[in-house]
Design an enzyme around this catalytic site. Structure first.
Site, PDB file in Angstrom:
ATOM      1  N   SER A  57       0.854  -1.183   0.000  1.00  0.00           N
ATOM      2  CA  SER A  57       0.000   0.000   0.000  1.00  0.00           C
ATOM      3  C   SER A  57       0.885   1.227   0.000  1.00  0.00           C
ATOM      4  O   SER A  57       2.004   1.200   0.527  1.00  0.00           O
ATOM      5  CB  SER A  57      -0.897   0.029   1.245  1.00  0.00           C
ATOM      6  OG  SER A  57      -1.496   1.309   1.412  1.00  0.00           O
TER       7      SER A  57
ATOM      8  N   TYR B  29      -2.374  -0.480   9.929  1.00  0.00           N
ATOM      9  CA  TYR B  29      -2.452  -0.859   8.518  1.00  0.00           C
ATOM     10  C   TYR B  29      -1.160  -0.493   7.786  1.00  0.00           C
ATOM     11  O   TYR B  29      -0.548  -1.323   7.118  1.00  0.00           O
ATOM     12  CB  TYR B  29      -3.642  -0.175   7.839  1.00  0.00           C
ATOM     13  CG  TYR B  29      -3.736  -0.471   6.354  1.00  0.00           C
ATOM     14  CD1 TYR B  29      -4.282  -1.667   5.905  1.00  0.00           C
ATOM     15  CD2 TYR B  29      -3.277   0.450   5.409  1.00  0.00           C
ATOM     16  CE1 TYR B  29      -4.365  -1.952   4.546  1.00  0.00           C
ATOM     17  CE2 TYR B  29      -3.368   0.181   4.051  1.00  0.00           C
ATOM     18  CZ  TYR B  29      -3.911  -1.018   3.630  1.00  0.00           C
ATOM     19  OH  TYR B  29      -3.987  -1.292   2.277  1.00  0.00           O
TER      20      TYR B  29
ATOM     21  N   ALA C 260       1.772   0.195   9.061  1.00  0.00           N
ATOM     22  CA  ALA C 260       2.902  -0.558   9.618  1.00  0.00           C
ATOM     23  C   ALA C 260       2.926  -1.974   9.051  1.00  0.00           C
ATOM     24  O   ALA C 260       3.991  -2.508   8.709  1.00  0.00           O
ATOM     25  CB  ALA C 260       2.803  -0.597  11.137  1.00  0.00           C
TER      26      ALA C 260
ATOM     27  N   LYS D 230       1.625  -2.986   6.156  1.00  0.00           N
ATOM     28  CA  LYS D 230       1.948  -2.971   4.725  1.00  0.00           C
ATOM     29  C   LYS D 230       3.429  -2.666   4.485  1.00  0.00           C
ATOM     30  O   LYS D 230       4.020  -3.151   3.514  1.00  0.00           O
ATOM     31  CB  LYS D 230       1.058  -1.961   3.997  1.00  0.00           C
ATOM     32  CG  LYS D 230      -0.376  -2.431   3.829  1.00  0.00           C
ATOM     33  CD  LYS D 230      -0.466  -3.758   3.081  1.00  0.00           C
ATOM     34  CE  LYS D 230      -1.894  -4.168   2.788  1.00  0.00           C
ATOM     35  NZ  LYS D 230      -1.978  -5.450   2.051  1.00  0.00           N
TER      36      LYS D 230
END
Length: 263
Positions: free
Chosen positions: A148, A171, A173, A175
């Site tokens: 991401s 999220y 962290a 990705k």
């Protein structure tokens, strides 16, 4: 000359394949000749993609909970029994906790922190570990992980405000960990003839959903191209990495973000 982008004869598993981006990828992979197993929890979307019968010659779906090793094992075994091999694993599925109004770092519980990390990177870890024995049967394989833009840069608080679309710290962290796991796996799986790369999407909100118009405008303004992505615009990068056109690539990350992370 051989069509480098052909996926004829390749069996591909797509976790999260019934989702907003996943369903576009599945259609593209099938169009390029692949046999595709959709592994997802969304029953309605399964039926929309595959039909109520659940399976065809080159497209099949199975309910799979990527938080469960047992469910992943069952899904991979059924894929192997149907087509006799697995060539490509696409780790697209994710789940999380702490989105929207609960996204503040100072409000996040230990449980939500752990769930979000597991949903972002634990999913890819479990699926990668479990697919190895099938790749070894082929003497090789190919993994495509989904990162991401928020694994590369921070969300800009200025565009989120009170939109309710806020992205949580766990999220991003997780990705970022996916991108590192991609490099690690590329280095440690090369001796087994396994390539591992990643795709990093930028802003691809479901504009047919409940995304506020004002927030969508702010999101669009963050990209060099001045707009958000359309689902079909992620397909080319995935087909490229799944095909022989990328045969000399491993440990790489393809960013598809309209220029978001370039400035």
């Amino acid at each position: 000359m051989k069509n480098l982008f052909s996926l004829d004869g390749k069996v591909i598993v797509v976790t999260g394949g019934a989702g907003y981006l996943g369903s576009a990828m599945v259609k593209g992979l099938v169009e390029f000749g692949a046999c595709v197993m959709i592994a997802d929890m969304n029953i309605k979307s399964h039926e929309e993609l595959v039909g109520s019968e659940g399976c065809g010659d080159r497209l099949c779906s199975i309910l799979c909970d990527v938080s469960s090793t047992a469910s992943i094992r069952e899904m991979l075994q059924e894929t192997f029994e149907k087509w006799g091999r697995i060539d490509v694993l696409i780790n697209c599925a994710t789940y999380g906790a702490g989105y929207g109004s609960a996204a503040g770092l100072w409000d996040m519980s230990d449980a939500d922190w752990q769930k979000g990390l597991d949903g972002a990177v634990g999913t890819a870890f479990r699926c990668t570990r479990e697919v190895m024995k099938y790749f070894d049967k082929n003497s090789g394989g190919n993994i495509i992980n989904f990162g991401s833009m928020y694994g590369m840069v921070s969300p800009d608080p200025g565009i989120y405000g009170s939109s309710g679309q806020n992205n949580p710290v766990n999220y991003g962290a997780g990705k970022a960990a996916v991108l590192q796991m991609t490099r690690y796996c590329a280095a440690h799986m090369a001796s087994r003839n396994i390539r591992v790369n990643s795709v990093t999407p930028g802003p691809f909100p479901n504009v047919g959903g409940s995304v506020p118009g004002e927030f969508l405008d702010k999101l669009s303004s963050k990209t060099i191209l001045g707009r958000v992505g359309r689902p079909e615009e992620i397909v080319g990068a995935v087909v490229f990495l799944a095909s022989d056109a990328s045969s000399f690539m491993t440990g790489s990350n393809i960013v598809v973000d309209g220029g978001w992370t370039a400035w």
